[in-house]
Design an enzyme around this catalytic site. Structure first.
Site, PDB file in Angstrom:
ATOM      1  N   GLY A  75       0.839  -1.191   0.000  1.00 44.15           N
ATOM      2  CA  GLY A  75       0.000   0.000   0.000  1.00 44.15           C
ATOM      3  C   GLY A  75       0.874   1.240   0.000  1.00 44.15           C
ATOM      4  O   GLY A  75       1.655   1.446   0.922  1.00 44.15           O
ATOM      5  N   SER A  76       0.778   2.060  -1.012  1.00 42.93           N
ATOM      6  CA  SER A  76       1.763   3.120  -1.174  1.00 42.93           C
ATOM      7  C   SER A  76       1.328   4.109  -2.248  1.00 42.93           C
ATOM      8  O   SER A  76       0.168   4.145  -2.637  1.00 42.93           O
ATOM      9  CB  SER A  76       3.117   2.501  -1.521  1.00 42.93           C
ATOM     10  OG  SER A  76       2.933   1.459  -2.482  1.00 42.93           O
TER      11      SER A  76
END
Length: 223
Positions: free
Chosen positions: A187-188
């Site tokens: 997640g980024s």
């Protein structure tokens, strides 16, 4: 395309040990209590899909800036590139693509050119969709110098649950548009800083496909 190819995607080698660990835990959960085991199966499948690395068909054509990440355009605003890149304090139009834990996390070069700078900066792990994540979070940036001499910075930013940024390229390497250059777990966000006068062809909330969606056109300079 065969039906199997629709569901079974190639997996990036980085994910093999994670999927193996999830599978081992799943076997243990089955021994403890069968319903827990089926939850483990679901999580193992999710882990496999997180590290999927499908082939992409990158549009051909001079002057195209291609999305470096799967996800949603979360921000379009003016901002200076990360100071560790040494590109000065002049603001550029920045397009941010937020990747949830369900997106493919392999990052691809938005333009062809030479990697002239790679810079890593440790930091926090705030929600990557927030504006201040660009300044406060752990990040890794590369600068791609295009054939016309213009530089295009791209920044990998860790997110709330991301704990490692991987960069597969190095200074002096030559990339083609769509080439894989990195990966982030889990997640980024990716920031692309467009050259002065170049306007994005995407909008906030738009879904992006790494290596395929046209983000901007360098030859269409705003008047």
């Amino acid at each position: 395309m065969r039906m199997r190819d629709t569901f079974l995607k190639p997996m990036h080698p980085e994910g093999r040990r994670f999927v193996a660990a999830f599978a081992v835990v799943t076997l243990i959960l089955f021994l403890i209590w069968e319903p827990l085991g089926w939850i483990g199966v679901g999580l193992t499948v999710w882990c496999y899909y997180f590290f999927r690395d499908p082939e992409r068909v990158t549009p051909l054509g001079a002057g195209l800036v291609i999305s470096p990440a799967d996800g949603i355009v979360s921000l379009i605003e003016r901002a200076a590139p990360p100071p560790e890149l040494g590109l000065g304090a002049d603001e550029r139009l920045r397009v941010s693509v937020f990747m949830s834990v369900f997106n493919c996390h392999v990052n691809r070069a938005p333009v062809p050119g030479e990697v002239v700078k790679v810079a890593y900066k440790p930091g926090k792990f705030l929600n990557a969709s927030l504006d201040k994540a660009s300044e406060d979070n752990e990040r890794n940036s590369i600068v791609i110098r295009m054939r016309d001499g213009r530089d295009l910075p791209v920044t990998q930013i860790a997110g709330l649950v991301a704990r490692r940024i991987l960069c597969f390229t190095r200074e002096g390497a030559h990339l083609s548009a769509g080439d894989r250059f990195g990966l982030i777990r889990f997640g980024s966000r990716l920031d692309v800083y467009l050259p002065e006068g170049v306007e994005p062809e995407v909008r906030v909330g738009q879904t992006m496909v790494a290596g395929e969606t046209v983000l901007a056109r360098l030859d269409e300079v705003a008047s």
